[in-house]
Motif scaffolding. Structure first.
Motif, PDB file in Angstrom:
ATOM      1  N   GLU A   1       0.828  -1.208   0.000  1.00  0.00           N
ATOM      2  CA  GLU A   1       0.000   0.000   0.000  1.00  0.00           C
ATOM      3  C   GLU A   1       0.862   1.257   0.000  1.00  0.00           C
ATOM      4  O   GLU A   1       0.585   2.217  -0.714  1.00  0.00           O
ATOM      5  N   ALA A   2       1.936   1.252   0.805  1.00  0.00           N
ATOM      6  CA  ALA A   2       2.827   2.411   0.859  1.00  0.00           C
ATOM      7  C   ALA A   2       3.550   2.601  -0.464  1.00  0.00           C
ATOM      8  O   ALA A   2       3.717   3.730  -0.938  1.00  0.00           O
ATOM      9  N   PHE A   3       3.972   1.507  -1.064  1.00  0.00           N
ATOM     10  CA  PHE A   3       4.677   1.601  -2.344  1.00  0.00           C
ATOM     11  C   PHE A   3       3.771   2.193  -3.416  1.00  0.00           C
ATOM     12  O   PHE A   3       4.172   3.089  -4.168  1.00  0.00           O
ATOM     13  N   LEU A   4       2.548   1.691  -3.496  1.00  0.00           N
ATOM     14  CA  LEU A   4       1.621   2.168  -4.513  1.00  0.00           C
ATOM     15  C   LEU A   4       1.235   3.629  -4.278  1.00  0.00           C
ATOM     16  O   LEU A   4       0.968   4.367  -5.228  1.00  0.00           O
ATOM     17  N   ARG A   5       1.245   4.044  -3.032  1.00  0.00           N
ATOM     18  CA  ARG A   5       0.892   5.424  -2.709  1.00  0.00           C
ATOM     19  C   ARG A   5       2.050   6.385  -2.969  1.00  0.00           C
ATOM     20  O   ARG A   5       1.864   7.484  -3.480  1.00  0.00           O
ATOM     21  N   ASP A   6       3.268   5.959  -2.616  1.00  0.00           N
ATOM     22  CA  ASP A   6       4.401   6.882  -2.635  1.00  0.00           C
ATOM     23  C   ASP A   6       5.475   6.537  -3.663  1.00  0.00           C
ATOM     24  O   ASP A   6       6.422   7.295  -3.832  1.00  0.00           O
ATOM     25  N   GLY A   7       5.338   5.379  -4.329  1.00  0.00           N
ATOM     26  CA  GLY A   7       6.394   4.929  -5.226  1.00  0.00           C
ATOM     27  C   GLY A   7       6.633   5.892  -6.381  1.00  0.00           C
ATOM     28  O   GLY A   7       5.724   6.557  -6.864  1.00  0.00           O
ATOM     29  N   VAL A   8       7.883   5.966  -6.819  1.00  0.00           N
ATOM     30  CA  VAL A   8       8.255   6.819  -7.950  1.00  0.00           C
ATOM     31  C   VAL A   8       7.948   6.073  -9.244  1.00  0.00           C
ATOM     32  O   VAL A   8       8.410   4.951  -9.442  1.00  0.00           O
ATOM     33  N   ALA A   9       7.186   6.676 -10.105  1.00  0.00           N
ATOM     34  CA  ALA A   9       6.762   6.015 -11.332  1.00  0.00           C
ATOM     35  C   ALA A   9       7.740   6.297 -12.468  1.00  0.00           C
ATOM     36  O   ALA A   9       8.491   7.263 -12.452  1.00  0.00           O
TER      37      ALA A   9
ATOM     38  N   VAL B   1      -0.742  -5.269 -14.933  1.00  0.00           N
ATOM     39  CA  VAL B   1      -0.888  -5.376 -13.483  1.00  0.00           C
ATOM     40  C   VAL B   1      -1.198  -6.813 -13.074  1.00  0.00           C
ATOM     41  O   VAL B   1      -2.320  -7.292 -13.238  1.00  0.00           O
ATOM     42  N   PHE B   2      -0.187  -7.503 -12.538  1.00  0.00           N
ATOM     43  CA  PHE B   2      -0.374  -8.838 -11.972  1.00  0.00           C
ATOM     44  C   PHE B   2      -0.578  -8.763 -10.466  1.00  0.00           C
ATOM     45  O   PHE B   2      -1.169  -9.654  -9.883  1.00  0.00           O
ATOM     46  N   SER B   3      -0.047  -7.724  -9.830  1.00  0.00           N
ATOM     47  CA  SER B   3      -0.180  -7.583  -8.380  1.00  0.00           C
ATOM     48  C   SER B   3      -1.639  -7.403  -7.986  1.00  0.00           C
ATOM     49  O   SER B   3      -2.331  -6.526  -8.516  1.00  0.00           O
ATOM     50  N   ASP B   4      -2.112  -8.216  -7.045  1.00  0.00           N
ATOM     51  CA  ASP B   4      -3.514  -8.094  -6.645  1.00  0.00           C
ATOM     52  C   ASP B   4      -3.726  -7.011  -5.600  1.00  0.00           C
ATOM     53  O   ASP B   4      -4.831  -6.824  -5.115  1.00  0.00           O
ATOM     54  N   PHE B   5      -2.662  -6.277  -5.245  1.00  0.00           N
ATOM     55  CA  PHE B   5      -2.821  -5.135  -4.351  1.00  0.00           C
ATOM     56  C   PHE B   5      -3.111  -3.842  -5.119  1.00  0.00           C
ATOM     57  O   PHE B   5      -3.415  -2.819  -4.520  1.00  0.00           O
ATOM     58  N   ALA B   6      -2.977  -3.891  -6.442  1.00  0.00           N
ATOM     59  CA  ALA B   6      -3.088  -2.669  -7.242  1.00  0.00           C
ATOM     60  C   ALA B   6      -4.408  -2.632  -8.003  1.00  0.00           C
ATOM     61  O   ALA B   6      -4.832  -3.632  -8.584  1.00  0.00           O
ATOM     62  N   ASP B   7      -5.041  -1.473  -8.007  1.00  0.00           N
ATOM     63  CA  ASP B   7      -6.234  -1.268  -8.828  1.00  0.00           C
ATOM     64  C   ASP B   7      -5.881  -0.320  -9.969  1.00  0.00           C
ATOM     65  O   ASP B   7      -4.846   0.360  -9.939  1.00  0.00           O
ATOM     66  N   ALA B   8      -6.735  -0.266 -10.967  1.00  0.00           N
ATOM     67  CA  ALA B   8      -6.430   0.502 -12.179  1.00  0.00           C
ATOM     68  C   ALA B   8      -6.264   1.989 -11.876  1.00  0.00           C
ATOM     69  O   ALA B   8      -5.365   2.650 -12.427  1.00  0.00           O
ATOM     70  N   THR B   9      -7.100   2.534 -11.006  1.00  0.00           N
ATOM     71  CA  THR B   9      -7.018   3.961 -10.697  1.00  0.00           C
ATOM     72  C   THR B   9      -5.666   4.322 -10.094  1.00  0.00           C
ATOM     73  O   THR B   9      -5.033   5.324 -10.473  1.00  0.00           O
ATOM     74  N   THR B  10      -5.192   3.507  -9.159  1.00  0.00           N
ATOM     75  CA  THR B  10      -3.892   3.762  -8.521  1.00  0.00           C
ATOM     76  C   THR B  10      -2.765   3.665  -9.527  1.00  0.00           C
ATOM     77  O   THR B  10      -1.850   4.496  -9.533  1.00  0.00           O
ATOM     78  N   VAL B  11      -2.829   2.678 -10.384  1.00  0.00           N
ATOM     79  CA  VAL B  11      -1.752   2.489 -11.370  1.00  0.00           C
ATOM     80  C   VAL B  11      -1.750   3.629 -12.389  1.00  0.00           C
ATOM     81  O   VAL B  11      -0.691   4.120 -12.787  1.00  0.00           O
ATOM     82  N   ARG B  12      -2.928   4.070 -12.799  1.00  0.00           N
ATOM     83  CA  ARG B  12      -2.988   5.223 -13.706  1.00  0.00           C
ATOM     84  C   ARG B  12      -2.318   6.435 -13.067  1.00  0.00           C
ATOM     85  O   ARG B  12      -1.590   7.178 -13.718  1.00  0.00           O
ATOM     86  N   ARG B  13      -2.592   6.640 -11.794  1.00  0.00           N
ATOM     87  CA  ARG B  13      -2.018   7.785 -11.091  1.00  0.00           C
ATOM     88  C   ARG B  13      -0.502   7.648 -10.964  1.00  0.00           C
ATOM     89  O   ARG B  13       0.240   8.611 -11.120  1.00  0.00           O
ATOM     90  N   MET B  14      -0.031   6.441 -10.697  1.00  0.00           N
ATOM     91  CA  MET B  14       1.408   6.212 -10.559  1.00  0.00           C
ATOM     92  C   MET B  14       2.165   6.598 -11.818  1.00  0.00           C
ATOM     93  O   MET B  14       3.197   7.265 -11.771  1.00  0.00           O
ATOM     94  N   PHE B  15       1.640   6.158 -12.968  1.00  0.00           N
ATOM     95  CA  PHE B  15       2.349   6.340 -14.226  1.00  0.00           C
ATOM     96  C   PHE B  15       1.844   7.521 -15.042  1.00  0.00           C
ATOM     97  O   PHE B  15       2.356   7.781 -16.135  1.00  0.00           O
ATOM     98  N   ARG B  16       0.815   8.205 -14.510  1.00  0.00           N
ATOM     99  CA  ARG B  16       0.204   9.314 -15.252  1.00  0.00           C
ATOM    100  C   ARG B  16      -0.136   8.860 -16.682  1.00  0.00           C
ATOM    101  O   ARG B  16       0.152   9.530 -17.660  1.00  0.00           O
ATOM    102  N   ASN B  17      -0.748   7.695 -16.745  1.00  0.00           N
ATOM    103  CA  ASN B  17      -1.019   7.057 -18.028  1.00  0.00           C
ATOM    104  C   ASN B  17      -2.262   6.193 -17.872  1.00  0.00           C
ATOM    105  O   ASN B  17      -2.388   5.442 -16.898  1.00  0.00           O
TER     106      ASN B  17
END
Length: 332
Positions: A114-122, A130-146
């Motif tokens: 959770e901390a990685f997905l919130r604060d990780g550098v994209a 996305v294979f990780s079951d801790f990640a949802d599409a909205t969070t991943v979009r925000r991480m990569f701005r994509n």
């Protein structure tokens, strides 16, 4: 400086086009990793010219002109399951075949994830798988701005396509096989039960066992690994259990090694053993485990097909199912 010591200038795309006797645009299309229209004769001439000149495409410049970086992120919890090795080796090869490279991002588990997905550098990438079951599409979009996100973890998020193995089909076949061989009681060894994929897998086993009147003696949770299979194997009552179903082949391998005395020439003497994933090791003599799995080439082909359609990747919510099947071997 002596002219003889000066480095030779790098050949350019224009040099290749001139040697091949084609326009620069045609040379570019012929050398592209993407399927672009050019005749077979001209493509061959361009490839020969590029080889003769020692020309290598400048992927960075190509990416700047097309607003892509030819880089794909793959998000995983971790890589330790033997099935990961079979899958990711094939997936990397097919992604590279379309002219892209891969970075793996290990998310981890629990609060760390959770901390990685919130604060990780994209990174700047063309798409995220996305294979990780801790990640949802909205969070991943925000991480990569994509917005180009493909879900492969059992989540069916709005606005993001997904590819999922239809595990229920193969599970029903495996349980039917056990029932036909007189199995009346079974034990289920599972992976991490908070995973959406694992929850669906467990539900399929429960339903199939009930359908065939097979008593489920219990569910023992592990982590998909060989080591957890060895540990859980000590809890199996071989006098009361007709079959053991494992939700990974690695766990089944651990069970088999812990109970080799009950599998003379790999044949079940006290209980039948079924794995899951149909990994390559089950095709060898040491671990001829009856298993369930999808055609990995078909699964990867579906991923790459969607990856090759960037506009659709960022805009649709298509849900693709890839069928699994039961593969009988000696332990079943």
């Amino acid at each position: 400086m002596n002219d003889a010591l000066k480095p030779s200038p790098e050949p350019t795309l224009s040099d290749v086009a001139e040697l091949a006797g084609v326009s620069r645009a045609i040379a570019s299309r012929a050398l592209s990793a993407q399927p672009r229209p050019v005749s077979a004769d001209k493509r061959e001439r361009v490839l020969r010219a590029a080889e003769a000149l020692g020309f290598r495409p400048n992927l960075l410049a190509r990416g700047l002109s097309s607003k892509t970086v030819n880089l794909v992120a793959i998000l995983v919890n971790h890589i330790h399951d033997l099935s990961d090795l079979d899958l990711f080796d094939l997936l990397l090869a097919e992604i590279q075949a379309i002219g892209k490279q891969v970075i793996f991002i290990r998310v981890g588990a629990g609060e760390h994830a959770e901390a990685f997905l919130r604060d990780g550098v994209a990174y700047h990438v063309d798409a995220a798988l996305v294979f990780s079951d801790f990640a949802d599409a909205t969070t991943v979009r925000r991480m990569f701005r994509n917005n180009a996100v493909l879900m492969l973890n059992g989540h069916h998020d709005p606005g993001a396509p997904s590819v999922t193995m239809d595990e229920d089909h193969g599970i029903r076949e495996a349980v039917a096989d056990a029932a036909a061989k007189g199995v009346r009681s079974a034990l289920l060894l599972t992976g991490r039960t908070m995973s959406l994929v694992e929850q669906a897998r467990i539900a399929s086993y429960r339903a199939a066992l009930e359908r065939h009147g097979i008593k489920l003696l219990g569910e023992l949770a592990g982590d998909y690994s060989y080591a957890s299979g060895r540990v859980l194997a000590q809890l199996i009552d071989v006098d009361a259990t007709d079959a053991v179903f494992c939700t990974s082949d690695a766990m089944a391998m651990g069970v088999l090694d812990a109970h080799r005395q009950h599998f003379p020439q790999h044949q079940p003497k006290r209980f039948r053993l079924y794995g899951f994933d149909n990994i390559s090791l089950t095709q060898f003599d040491a671990y001829p485990i009856s298993s369930i799995g999808a055609d990995k080439r078909e699964y990867v082909a579906q991923i790459v097909r969607i990856l090759n359609q960037p506009a659709d990747l960022a805009q649709n919510s298509d849900h693709v199912l890839v069928a699994t099947r039961f593969v009988p071997r000696l332990t079943g």
